[in-house]
Design an enzyme around this catalytic site. Structure first.
Site, PDB file in Angstrom:
ATOM      1  N   HIS A  23       0.897  -1.220   0.078  1.00  0.00           N
ATOM      2  CA  HIS A  23       0.021   0.052  -0.002  1.00  0.00           C
ATOM      3  C   HIS A  23       0.750   1.161  -0.045  1.00  0.00           C
ATOM      4  O   HIS A  23       0.647   2.383   0.758  1.00  0.00           O
ATOM      5  CB  HIS A  23      -1.138  -0.072   1.072  1.00  0.00           C
ATOM      6  CG  HIS A  23      -0.705  -0.348   2.389  1.00  0.00           C
ATOM      7  ND1 HIS A  23       0.141   0.367   2.950  1.00  0.00           N
ATOM      8  CD2 HIS A  23      -1.132  -1.306   3.222  1.00  0.00           C
ATOM      9  CE1 HIS A  23       0.368  -0.334   4.287  1.00  0.00           C
ATOM     10  NE2 HIS A  23      -0.389  -1.485   4.356  1.00  0.00           N
ATOM     11  N   HIS A  77      -4.247 -10.099  14.451  1.00  0.00           N
ATOM     12  CA  HIS A  77      -4.374  -8.834  13.950  1.00  0.00           C
ATOM     13  C   HIS A  77      -5.061  -9.058  12.633  1.00  0.00           C
ATOM     14  O   HIS A  77      -4.747 -10.308  11.729  1.00  0.00           O
ATOM     15  CB  HIS A  77      -2.787  -8.453  13.514  1.00  0.00           C
ATOM     16  CG  HIS A  77      -2.983  -6.956  12.788  1.00  0.00           C
ATOM     17  ND1 HIS A  77      -3.622  -6.106  12.781  1.00  0.00           N
ATOM     18  CD2 HIS A  77      -1.977  -6.533  11.873  1.00  0.00           C
ATOM     19  CE1 HIS A  77      -3.611  -5.248  12.158  1.00  0.00           C
ATOM     20  NE2 HIS A  77      -2.384  -5.351  11.607  1.00  0.00           N
ATOM     21  N   ASP A  81      -2.866  -8.551   5.225  1.00  0.00           N
ATOM     22  CA  ASP A  81      -1.642  -9.556   5.066  1.00  0.00           C
ATOM     23  C   ASP A  81      -1.549 -10.789   6.125  1.00  0.00           C
ATOM     24  O   ASP A  81      -0.758 -11.807   5.777  1.00  0.00           O
ATOM     25  CB  ASP A  81      -0.435  -8.778   4.959  1.00  0.00           C
ATOM     26  CG  ASP A  81      -0.489  -7.693   6.422  1.00  0.00           C
ATOM     27  OD1 ASP A  81      -1.503  -7.187   6.485  1.00  0.00           O
ATOM     28  OD2 ASP A  81       0.685  -7.151   6.655  1.00  0.00           O
ATOM     29  N   HIS A 144      -1.125  -2.875  15.527  1.00  0.00           N
ATOM     30  CA  HIS A 144      -1.154  -2.034  14.463  1.00  0.00           C
ATOM     31  C   HIS A 144      -2.427  -1.451  14.335  1.00  0.00           C
ATOM     32  O   HIS A 144      -2.514  -0.102  13.931  1.00  0.00           O
ATOM     33  CB  HIS A 144      -0.386  -2.427  13.194  1.00  0.00           C
ATOM     34  CG  HIS A 144      -0.542  -1.718  12.064  1.00  0.00           C
ATOM     35  ND1 HIS A 144      -0.828  -2.253  10.833  1.00  0.00           N
ATOM     36  CD2 HIS A 144      -0.354  -0.404  11.845  1.00  0.00           C
ATOM     37  CE1 HIS A 144      -0.909  -1.268  10.071  1.00  0.00           C
ATOM     38  NE2 HIS A 144      -0.913  -0.277  10.436  1.00  0.00           N
ATOM     39  N   ASP A 163       2.757  -7.399  13.585  1.00  0.00           N
ATOM     40  CA  ASP A 163       3.368  -6.462  13.016  1.00  0.00           C
ATOM     41  C   ASP A 163       4.712  -6.119  14.053  1.00  0.00           C
ATOM     42  O   ASP A 163       5.690  -5.560  13.293  1.00  0.00           O
ATOM     43  CB  ASP A 163       2.483  -5.414  12.854  1.00  0.00           C
ATOM     44  CG  ASP A 163       1.790  -5.448  11.583  1.00  0.00           C
ATOM     45  OD1 ASP A 163       2.135  -6.453  10.868  1.00  0.00           O
ATOM     46  OD2 ASP A 163       0.830  -5.020  11.213  1.00  0.00           O
TER      47      ASP A 163
HETATM   48 FE1  FEO Z   1      -0.917  -4.445  10.005  1.00  0.00          FE
HETATM   49 FE2  FEO Z   1       1.353  -6.833   8.599  1.00  0.00          FE
HETATM   50  O1  FEO Z   1      -0.364  -5.756   9.040  1.00  0.00           O
END
Ligand code: FEO
Length: 396
Positions: A23, A77, A81, A144, A163
């Site tokens: 991104h 999380h 990804d 995160h 992360d």
């Molecule tokens: Fe916040 Fe690697 O995703």
């Protein structure tokens, strides 16, 4: 490839050698999506991988447990990804219980059809026995995302840190002592600057909360697993999140016909005083993650732009907006730029400085087209003043 963290605990993720754009973050060394399989009386999977790579994950799991089933899928999380392959895992193991925070459960329901999934919501201090070993949970809001958490296994002293402490670093080796440590630390710092810097305050709280844990392995969600240099990465996180600056000046600019570039070079020359490190960056030739890396510990920033369509250049907006989003606050600033017929447009840089809470050391330096020797002398003088300010507020 050695994928074993401890007896019965294996990495089952995916090495994404070819990802170059995360991104907008240019991942020059690729990345990895780390997932971990724990075999005990119960079987737990911690995190998954990006959706397109779900078959690799499932094959890695089957290679280890054959026809046995996964009992728990821990989602630390929900960013895609790591959560992108949860639907594939739940399809293969529909009886698995998804273990995550209450917020994470809600977020997953916004990504996927979770109506048939069994959930177990957990909060800080909760634990889950797998038989001989236990998983305990620590909520880490905004590190995160708001729903994030760490999972800790006290018997093995392993922190599954999603992360945090990660790096976008593709390698065939899984552990910090199997790779070039400088490369891993460099990528960890680039990662911190672009992904984590915004959450410095929360990182400090999480480091405090994790400070009481005995940790022998930090199993991250990206890059290498820390087992031999845990003190180094934790100290680095303390330093990067401290918002203490080094005696460093970054001179960055975009230019049209080299007038702003000449001003930048003069500021750079002026800033070269003993004890201060100085970087010169053409922002149109530099990716945002590299700029964030340069800025993370710089006490002073000179920012210049030529004027295009009565405004600072689009790249200048992009960089300043990126730094504002990362809350890269508190530096000493110097605005400069060349113009043709819109001298006031340089003020837009100062508008960003105000948002960033950067203290301008003087009014912007402007040059009507090509800088005169007098303006270049003024740039050198201002560069020196900025470096002196950086020396004053930074540490060595
Ligand atoms: Fe916040 Fe690697 O995703």
């Amino acid at each position: 490839m050695n994928t074993t963290l401890r007896d019965g605990i294996d990495w089952v993720g995916f090495v994404d050698w070819n990802v170059r754009d995360f991104h907008g973050y240019i991942t020059k060394r690729g990345s990895t999506y780390n997932a971990y399989l724990i075999q005990d009386k119960k079987i737990a999977l911690i995190d998954t991988v990006k959706g397109p790579f779900s078959e690799h994950l499932l094959n890695n799991i089957r290679d280890i447990i054959g026809n046995r089933k996964i009992d728990y899928l821990v989602c630390n999380h929900s960013e895609l990804d790591h959560a992108g392959s949860i639907p594939a895992v739940m399809s293969a193991y529909p009886d698995a219980v998804v273990v995550c925070t209450a917020k994470c459960e809600k977020t997953l329901a916004m990504h996927f059809d979770t109506s048939g999934w069994k959930f177990q919501a957990v909060k800080t201090g909760d634990s889950l026995s797998l038989g001989n070993r236990t998983l305990t949970f620590i909520e880490t809001p905004m590190v995160h995302w708001p729903e994030s958490m760490f999972t800790y296994m006290p018997e093995e002293k392993i922190l599954f840190s999603m992360d945090a402490f990660g790096q976008h670093y593709a390698t065939s080796n899984r552990f910090d002592d199997e790779v070039d440590l400088d490369a891993a630390m460099f990528e960890a710092k680039v990662y911190y600057a672009s992904i984590v810097m915004l959450y410095n305050t929360q990182v400090r709280k999480v480091l405090e909360a994790a400070g009481g844990l005995k940790i022998e392995i930090i199993a991250t969600a990206h890059g290498v697993i820390w087992r031999s240099h845990i003190g180094k990465i934790i100290e680095a996180y303390k330093e990067w999140s401290s918002e203490r600056f080094r005696r460093k000046v970054v001179v960055m600019y975009d230019t049209m016909w080299n007038s702003t570039e000449k001003m930048a070079e003069a500021i750079y020359e002026g800033a070269l005083i003993p004890g201060v490190e100085v970087s010169l960056i053409h922002i149109r030739k530099t990716d945002l993650a590299s700029i964030a890396y340069e800025i993370i510990d710089a006490a002073g920033v000179a920012f210049g732009s030529a004027i295009l369509n009565l405004d600072i250049m689009p790249t200048a907006h992009a960089v300043l907006s990126y730094l504002n989003g990362l809350k890269a606050t508190g530096r000493a600033g110097l605005a400069f730029g060349s113009y043709g017929w819109s001298a006031g447009a340089v003020d837009e840089i100062e508008n960003y400085f105000r948002k960033l809470k950067w203290e301008s050391i003087r009014e912007p330096i402007r040059s009507n087209f090509s800088p005169t020797p007098e303006i270049l002398a003024e740039c050198r003088k201002a560069g020196r003043e900025l470096a002196e300010k950086a020396y004053e507020i930074g540490s060595s």
